[in-house]
Design a protein around this motif. Structure first.
Motif, PDB file in Angstrom:
ATOM      1  N   LEU A 201      24.219  91.910 -69.738  1.00 30.86           N
ATOM      2  CA  LEU A 201      25.177  90.866 -70.081  1.00 30.86           C
ATOM      3  C   LEU A 201      26.458  91.001 -69.259  1.00 30.86           C
ATOM      4  CD1 LEU A 201      24.861  90.600 -73.968  1.00 30.86           C
ATOM      5  CD2 LEU A 201      23.956  89.051 -72.219  1.00 30.86           C
ATOM      6  N   LEU A 202      26.876  92.241 -69.010  1.00 25.87           N
ATOM      7  CA  LEU A 202      28.096  92.460 -68.242  1.00 25.87           C
ATOM      8  C   LEU A 202      27.927  91.956 -66.810  1.00 25.87           C
ATOM      9  CD1 LEU A 202      30.931  93.617 -68.034  1.00 25.87           C
ATOM     10  CD2 LEU A 202      29.919  95.857 -67.538  1.00 25.87           C
ATOM     11  N   GLU A 203      26.730  92.142 -66.242  1.00 24.69           N
ATOM     12  CA  GLU A 203      26.500  91.669 -64.875  1.00 24.69           C
ATOM     13  C   GLU A 203      26.637  90.154 -64.788  1.00 24.69           C
ATOM     14  OE1 GLU A 203      23.273  92.094 -61.192  1.00 24.69           O
ATOM     15  OE2 GLU A 203      22.778  92.871 -63.199  1.00 24.69           O
ATOM     16  N   SER A 204      26.048  89.447 -65.757  1.00 22.36           N
ATOM     17  CA  SER A 204      26.149  87.988 -65.736  1.00 22.36           C
ATOM     18  C   SER A 204      27.574  87.529 -66.033  1.00 22.36           C
ATOM     19  CB  SER A 204      25.164  87.378 -66.735  1.00 22.36           C
ATOM     20  OG  SER A 204      25.504  87.713 -68.067  1.00 22.36           O
ATOM     21  N   GLU A 205      28.309  88.280 -66.884  1.00 27.57           N
ATOM     22  CA  GLU A 205      29.697  87.936 -67.162  1.00 27.57           C
ATOM     23  C   GLU A 205      30.555  88.080 -65.911  1.00 27.57           C
ATOM     24  OE1 GLU A 205      31.748  86.883 -69.835  1.00 27.57           O
ATOM     25  OE2 GLU A 205      29.787  86.169 -70.501  1.00 27.57           O
ATOM     26  N   LEU A 206      30.341  89.147 -65.167  1.00 31.98           N
ATOM     27  CA  LEU A 206      31.155  89.390 -63.984  1.00 31.98           C
ATOM     28  C   LEU A 206      30.792  88.475 -62.825  1.00 31.98           C
ATOM     29  CD1 LEU A 206      31.509  93.288 -63.681  1.00 31.98           C
ATOM     30  CD2 LEU A 206      33.363  91.621 -63.846  1.00 31.98           C
ATOM     31  N   PHE A 207      29.495  88.353 -62.544  1.00 33.82           N
ATOM     32  CA  PHE A 207      29.064  87.691 -61.316  1.00 33.82           C
ATOM     33  C   PHE A 207      28.427  86.323 -61.549  1.00 33.82           C
ATOM     34  CE2 PHE A 207      28.793  92.334 -60.688  1.00 33.82           C
ATOM     35  CZ  PHE A 207      29.767  92.470 -59.712  1.00 33.82           C
ATOM     36  N   GLY A 208      28.153  85.962 -62.803  1.00 33.52           N
ATOM     37  CA  GLY A 208      27.532  84.678 -63.081  1.00 33.52           C
ATOM     38  C   GLY A 208      26.045  84.686 -62.774  1.00 33.52           C
ATOM     39  N   ALA A 217      18.181  80.685 -68.597  1.00 35.21           N
ATOM     40  CA  ALA A 217      19.187  80.222 -67.632  1.00 35.21           C
ATOM     41  C   ALA A 217      18.827  78.831 -67.131  1.00 35.21           C
ATOM     42  CB  ALA A 217      19.297  81.217 -66.478  1.00 35.21           C
ATOM     43  N   ARG A 218      19.213  77.801 -67.917  1.00 34.39           N
ATOM     44  CA  ARG A 218      18.864  76.420 -67.556  1.00 34.39           C
ATOM     45  C   ARG A 218      19.888  75.800 -66.606  1.00 34.39           C
ATOM     46  NH1 ARG A 218      17.582  76.874 -73.070  1.00 34.39           N
ATOM     47  NH2 ARG A 218      15.367  76.554 -73.515  1.00 34.39           N
ATOM     48  N   HIS A 219      21.106  76.353 -66.598  1.00 34.93           N
ATOM     49  CA  HIS A 219      22.165  75.813 -65.739  1.00 34.93           C
ATOM     50  C   HIS A 219      22.891  76.962 -65.053  1.00 34.93           C
ATOM     51  CE1 HIS A 219      21.592  71.984 -67.850  1.00 34.93           C
ATOM     52  NE2 HIS A 219      21.681  72.678 -68.998  1.00 34.93           N
ATOM     53  N   ASP A 220      23.527  76.630 -63.947  1.00 37.65           N
ATOM     54  CA  ASP A 220      24.380  77.627 -63.295  1.00 37.65           C
ATOM     55  C   ASP A 220      25.534  77.996 -64.219  1.00 37.65           C
ATOM     56  OD1 ASP A 220      22.730  77.269 -61.160  1.00 37.65           O
ATOM     57  OD2 ASP A 220      24.240  76.372 -59.836  1.00 37.65           O
ATOM     58  N   LYS A 221      25.905  79.261 -64.212  1.00 33.64           N
ATOM     59  CA  LYS A 221      27.068  79.714 -64.997  1.00 33.64           C
ATOM     60  C   LYS A 221      27.955  80.572 -64.103  1.00 33.64           C
ATOM     61  CE  LYS A 221      28.457  82.543 -68.973  1.00 33.64           C
ATOM     62  NZ  LYS A 221      29.339  83.409 -68.153  1.00 33.64           N
ATOM     63  N   PRO A 222      29.219  80.155 -63.928  1.00 33.58           N
ATOM     64  CA  PRO A 222      30.120  80.960 -63.089  1.00 33.58           C
ATOM     65  C   PRO A 222      30.500  82.257 -63.793  1.00 33.58           C
ATOM     66  CG  PRO A 222      31.333  79.175 -64.120  1.00 33.58           C
ATOM     67  CD  PRO A 222      29.882  78.959 -64.462  1.00 33.58           C
ATOM     68  N   GLY A 223      30.663  83.313 -63.029  1.00 34.70           N
ATOM     69  CA  GLY A 223      31.108  84.589 -63.595  1.00 34.70           C
ATOM     70  C   GLY A 223      32.628  84.678 -63.607  1.00 34.70           C
ATOM     71  N   ARG A 224      33.120  85.782 -64.154  1.00 40.09           N
ATOM     72  CA  ARG A 224      34.564  85.950 -64.279  1.00 40.09           C
ATOM     73  C   ARG A 224      35.252  86.030 -62.914  1.00 40.09           C
ATOM     74  NH1 ARG A 224      36.030  87.655 -69.535  1.00 40.09           N
ATOM     75  NH2 ARG A 224      34.441  86.829 -70.936  1.00 40.09           N
ATOM     76  N   GLN A 254      35.041  95.503 -50.916  1.00 37.94           N
ATOM     77  CA  GLN A 254      35.004  95.684 -49.466  1.00 37.94           C
ATOM     78  C   GLN A 254      34.960  94.355 -48.723  1.00 37.94           C
ATOM     79  OE1 GLN A 254      31.502  98.169 -49.242  1.00 37.94           O
ATOM     80  NE2 GLN A 254      32.698 100.062 -49.085  1.00 37.94           N
ATOM     81  N   GLU A 255      34.152  93.411 -49.228  1.00 36.57           N
ATOM     82  CA  GLU A 255      33.880  92.189 -48.467  1.00 36.57           C
ATOM     83  C   GLU A 255      34.405  90.918 -49.117  1.00 36.57           C
ATOM     84  OE1 GLU A 255      29.658  92.100 -47.829  1.00 36.57           O
ATOM     85  OE2 GLU A 255      29.599  94.180 -47.115  1.00 36.57           O
ATOM     86  N   LYS A 256      34.890  91.021 -50.353  1.00 36.19           N
ATOM     87  CA  LYS A 256      35.352  89.862 -51.123  1.00 36.19           C
ATOM     88  C   LYS A 256      34.243  88.837 -51.347  1.00 36.19           C
ATOM     89  CE  LYS A 256      39.567  91.176 -51.808  1.00 36.19           C
ATOM     90  NZ  LYS A 256      40.028  91.541 -53.173  1.00 36.19           N
ATOM     91  N   THR A 257      32.996  89.311 -51.372  1.00 37.87           N
ATOM     92  CA  THR A 257      31.862  88.438 -51.677  1.00 37.87           C
ATOM     93  C   THR A 257      30.994  89.103 -52.744  1.00 37.87           C
ATOM     94  OG1 THR A 257      30.449  89.398 -49.959  1.00 37.87           O
ATOM     95  CG2 THR A 257      31.796  87.487 -49.342  1.00 37.87           C
ATOM     96  N   PHE A 258      30.199  88.281 -53.444  1.00 38.26           N
ATOM     97  CA  PHE A 258      29.275  88.784 -54.452  1.00 38.26           C
ATOM     98  C   PHE A 258      28.108  87.813 -54.544  1.00 38.26           C
ATOM     99  CE2 PHE A 258      32.088  85.858 -56.574  1.00 38.26           C
ATOM    100  CZ  PHE A 258      31.259  85.140 -57.417  1.00 38.26           C
ATOM    101  N   GLU A 259      27.034  88.253 -55.152  1.00 32.44           N
ATOM    102  CA  GLU A 259      25.867  87.406 -55.351  1.00 32.44           C
ATOM    103  C   GLU A 259      25.617  87.238 -56.837  1.00 32.44           C
ATOM    104  OE1 GLU A 259      22.339  88.538 -53.318  1.00 32.44           O
ATOM    105  OE2 GLU A 259      23.273  88.534 -51.326  1.00 32.44           O
ATOM    106  N   PRO A 260      25.610  86.003 -57.341  1.00 34.11           N
ATOM    107  CA  PRO A 260      25.270  85.779 -58.749  1.00 34.11           C
ATOM    108  C   PRO A 260      23.817  86.169 -59.012  1.00 34.11           C
ATOM    109  CG  PRO A 260      26.301  83.840 -57.755  1.00 34.11           C
ATOM    110  CD  PRO A 260      25.945  84.768 -56.641  1.00 34.11           C
TER     111      PRO A 260
END
Length: 440
Positions: A201-208, A217-224, A254-260
């Protein structure tokens, strides 16, 4: 029990800055000095002969009378903060001391009480409180001053910041202060408690996540991180972040990027990270429970927030802050805490830090609707550490005994210089000698 008119110290009692009055065994006022008249606005003629509760109408006149407490329990009361209601209906904060009066045979014949106007002191406290408030952080201790001096410069930078301190030291308050002092103040401040959620749950909260990433997961959900775009994300309890998520967070720093979750392309986010923990991160690195490279990424700027027991001088300011806050929330008119309660709080170690102090006062507000918070309004666990009240400034015993103690203390205050003591008390050398030579 009329006040003897032929005793030298009567003039002393008449001229002291504190109000002083005596009552007989039937609660009739028998003496009312000039300061008592000035503070209350009630003349000597109006006061003497009347019941004390008719003159004062204090917050203790509803069954908690200080003098009655002294008579029944044989103890004295010192510096108890209450309020009295003046003739115009206004409330006047005062500090009282009280004790029983006895005759030469040791029989209780009445009571004596002194009181001090706290109006100017409270006004000064309010001014001081405003001087020592930084954003929503209240304090003036040296340990906080060091942080306050550099906090604006750190806030205006983009540096990742790590807040270290015990639970209840106000880490989120500092994180919010960093955000509000930064160029990102108009963008979101998004807190995340890394220790409150299970790993998935924490992973989806942080990264969506993306639609179809898992069964529901029926719709996209943005992370924090995405929700904090342009602003600040506060990662509380970062020391409890699971290992796999430490890797993903390191990549973001490091890169200011993440993968949902379920995503196939990296997402860029312009977010500043402020992290906090009550854990010893260096020990966790040594134990292999926290990545060393992540620790170095987080440890660009570090603030060690002091526990409350190491900044006790901030307790009075924090008490006033919370009293003001709870009055506004609950619509009450609590004046503050009594002096014996403040002394009790100053002696307490506060293992729960500022949050514990806040909880203590919130509890007290349940039992105290107005006036000053007294010891009986505190949680039982805190009252267990209370000590009996000290003697009421030497006001117990017969009037002759009070005179002797006043004389002796005056000599002590003047380092043994008897003439200086005579001038202070307004008595002759012979009177002072008689008082010092007499036996209690």
């Amino acid at each position: 029990m009329p006040f003897p008119r032929n005793l030298p110290l009567e003039d002393v009692f008449a001229s002291i800055a504190d109000g002083l009055f005596t009552v007989d065994a039937d609660w009739n006022i028998t003496y009312f000095n000039e300061s008592a008249q000035r503070i209350t606005g009630v003349s000597y003629a109006e006061a003497v002969g009347r019941k004390c509760w008719d003159v004062f109408r204090s917050s203790l006149c509803d069954g908690n009378c200080a003098v009655d407490h002294c008579l029944r329990r044989g103890v004295s009361i010192t510096n108890k903060s209450i309020f009295i209601i003046k003739n115009d209906g206004s409330r006047l904060p005062v500090s009282i001391s009280a004790s029983a009066l006895t005759n030469s045979d040791g029989e209780v014949v009445g009571g004596v009480e002194t009181f001090r106007d706290l109006t100017e002191i409270q006004a000064m406290r309010r001014k001081v409180k405003d001087l020592y408030r930084f954003e929503d952080i209240v304090g003036h201790s040296p340990s906080l001053d060091r942080i306050f001096r550099i906090l604006p410069q750190v806030s205006s930078s983009q540096a990742t910041t790590l807040l270290l301190g015990e639970s209840g030291t106000g880490k989120e308050l500092f994180a919010r202060a960093i955000h509000s002092l930064s160029p990102r103040r108009d963008k979101p401040f998004v807190p995340v408690n890394c220790g409150a959620l299970p790993e998935n749950l924490l992973e989806s909260e942080l990264f969506g996540y993306k639609a179809g990433a898992f069964t529901d997961a029926r719709h996209d959900k943005p992370g924090r991180l995405e929700m904090a775009e342009g602003g600040t994300v506060f990662l509380d309890e970062i020391g409890d972040l699971p290992g796999p998520l430490q890797v993903k967070l390191l990549r973001f720093l490091q890169e200011k990027t993440f993968e949902p979750l379920g995503g196939v392309a990296p997402v860029r986010a312009d977010v500043r990270v402020v992290a906090a923990t009550n854990r010893d991160l260096e020990k966790r690195v040594a134990d292999g429970r926290f990545r060393q490279d992540l620790f170095y990424r987080l440890n660009v700027v570090t603030f060690h927030l002091p526990p409350l027991r190491e900044r006790r001088e901030d307790i009075p300011l924090l008490v006033e802050h919370f009293v003001e806050q709870f009055n506004a929330i609950q619509g009450k008119q609590v004046q503050g805490v009594s002096e014996d309660v403040l002394l009790l709080l100053l002696r307490h170690d506060f293992p729960g830090n500022v949050r514990e102090l806040e909880n203590i006062l919130e509890y007290a507000f349940i039992l105290c609707s107005s006036g000053f918070i007294q010891q009986e309004h505190l949680p039982d666990s805190l009252q267990a550490g209370a000590e009996p009240a000290a003697s009421a400034g030497g006001l117990h015993g017969t009037l002759e005994e009070i005179k002797r103690r006043a004389a002796r203390h005056a000599v002590e205050r003047n380092q043994g210089r008897r003439m200086a003591a005579c001038r202070e008390l307004g008595i002759t050398k012979d009177t002072l000698r008689r008082l010092l030579d007499s036996k209690e």
